[in-house]
Enzyme design. Structure first.
Site, PDB file in Angstrom:
ATOM      1  N   GLU A  45      -3.246   7.428  -4.108  1.00  0.00           N
ATOM      2  CA  GLU A  45      -3.160   6.163  -3.370  1.00  0.00           C
ATOM      3  C   GLU A  45      -3.015   5.002  -4.346  1.00  0.00           C
ATOM      4  O   GLU A  45      -3.720   4.954  -5.362  1.00  0.00           O
ATOM      5  CB  GLU A  45      -4.429   5.985  -2.531  1.00  0.00           C
ATOM      6  N   TYR A  71       0.856  -1.195   0.000  1.00  0.00           N
ATOM      7  CA  TYR A  71       0.000   0.000   0.000  1.00  0.00           C
ATOM      8  C   TYR A  71       0.883   1.232   0.000  1.00  0.00           C
ATOM      9  O   TYR A  71       1.881   1.286   0.732  1.00  0.00           O
ATOM     10  CB  TYR A  71      -0.896   0.008   1.255  1.00  0.00           C
TER      11      TYR A  71
END
Ligand code: GDP
Ligand code: MN
Length: 393
Positions: free
Chosen positions: A202, A114
């Site tokens: 993101e 992530y």
């Protein structure tokens, strides 16, 4: 005047769909899979043939968790691609109906990470987050295993140095094979974030392939709508912005409206009073369904338009009209409300607080129309309590 106000109300955050986010990333040299967007099943197959099987068919909606909702499917051949495209187009994912799908060449995944950059308003610094536990919601990781997220605060004046980036990647304890690729992508992602005037970038998952390459498999990008003057090409995202139907209807009528999640519809004159009204509804334990400023001219047209927009919101259980007469006199407002009520049939009960210039005259006009669907309160707090009580009952 109306035009300017309308523009101000609409300029805020520009949320990109995944494929737009990937195209945005690609401009900064971040590796993404080859793919194309479409709304057509046969075109999806043609794209799949071009990028090569296996492919992933991905729903393009403004919400995450598409995988779990059946909006991300692998296809090995044209038949499978056709079936998935057919099933995903029209699929409802958390209230978002899929109108666009993105077909890309499928990647082999060794590990899922992530990565993100956003603004830490409290610290007045940019915040980077990196975790070896990707592919799942970062909120879950933050809750269950907060130490698995490596954070870096970045002074915007200094920027992200490669040295700091390396330390950050080391702290995240990714597979050592991913180090070089991760540093490269994160440096580029930071450039995309700052130069692109993004509020959020993101990548979840950021993947390590068995071959050792690091690659963005998903993209979530929110751009700062106030920076579009520097990026005229961001206009291309207007067409796919998630639209709050209530906001669209209100803006069409020239009303200053912001949709909220509660059950008490709010109408007030003046932005300051409208904000206070939203606050006071919260303060007495209710939840406002909207912010709505009808401005100075509370005539029948404006009031009817406002009531119509609120009446069309199925969540609204009670309406709170909060008017403080200034230049607009109380009797004008009262006449506006009475006339508007004659034009539109309003389902939820209405509580009116009318104060300020010629309030007595206005109240006298309203008096004969009062019943259990149209009530008046002496002050703002009582009116809020009454409206909240009605919304709950
Ligand atoms: P989200 O569920 O909305 O976050 O959509 P993602 O784009 O993140 O996809 C969800 C999951 O599908 C990923 O975490 C992967 O596990 C899987 N996935 C997506 N693309 C591929 C791919 O190209 N190959 C493989 N093997 N899995 C994929
Ligand atoms: Mn994802």
């Amino acid at each position: 005047m109306t035009e300017t106000r309308k523009d101000e109300a609409e300029a805020s955050i520009v949320d990109l769909l995944e494929y737009q986010g990937k195209q945005f990333f690609a401009r900064y040299g971040i590796p993404v899979s080859d793919g194309e967007a479409t709304s057509d099943t046969e075109e999806a197959v043609a794209i799949a043939e071009r990028v090569g099987y296996p492919v992933v068919v991905k729903a393009q909606v403004h919400t995450g968790g598409r995988g779990k909702a059946g909006g991300v499917k692998l296809a090995e051949n044209a038949d499978e691609c056709r079936v998935h495209a057919t099933n995903i187009l029209g699929l409802d994912i958390k209230g978002h109906v899929v109108e666009i799908i993105w077909i890309e060449h499928a990647s082999d995944i060794a590990e899922e990470y992530y990565a993100s950059f956003t603004l830490d308003r409290a610290a007045k610094l940019h915040l980077g987050m990196l975790s070896a536990e990707g592919g799942v919601e970062i909120e879950t990781v933050a809750e269950e295993n907060p130490d698995a997220i490596a954070r870096i605060h970045i002074n915007p004046v200094v920027g992200l140095t490669e040295e700091a980036c390396r330390e950050w990647v080391a702290a995240a304890e990714l597979n050592p094979k991913a180090t070089e690729g991760a540093v490269d992508i994160l440096m580029k992602l930071y450039t995309a974030y700052t130069e692109g005037d993004a509020d959020l970038v993101e990548i979840n998952p950021l993947i390590l392939k068995p071959t050792g390459e690091v690659h963005a498999l998903d993209a979530k990008v929110s751009l700062d709508g106030n920076a579009t003057y520097e990026h005229p090409d961001y206009e291309q995202y207007d067409a796919t912005q998630p639209r709050d139907e209530r906001e669209a209807a209100a803006h069409e009528k020239g009303l200053q409206y912001v949709g909220l999640d509660g059950t008490v519809g709010v109408i007030a004159n003046g932005a300051g009073l409208a904000m206070s009204t939203v606050d006071v509804v919260n303060q007495v334990g209710g939840a406002p369904a909207n912010f709505l400023d009808i401005g100075g001219g509370a005539n029948a047209d404006v009031m009817a338009g406002a009531l119509e927009v609120i009446n069309n919101d199925p969540s609204v259980q009670a309406i709170f009209i909060n008017i403080f007469g200034g230049i607009t006199r109380g009797e004008e407002v009262a006449n506006g409300i009475i006339e508007a009520m004659g034009r539109v049939t309003i389902d939820p009960p209405i509580v009116i607080r009318l104060d300020g210039t010629n309030a007595d005259e206005g109240r006298a006009l309203l008096e004969p129309h009062l019943n259990d669907k149209l009530m008046m309160a002496d002050n703002m707090l009582d009116a809020a309590r009454k409206a909240v009580e009605l919304a709950k009952g």
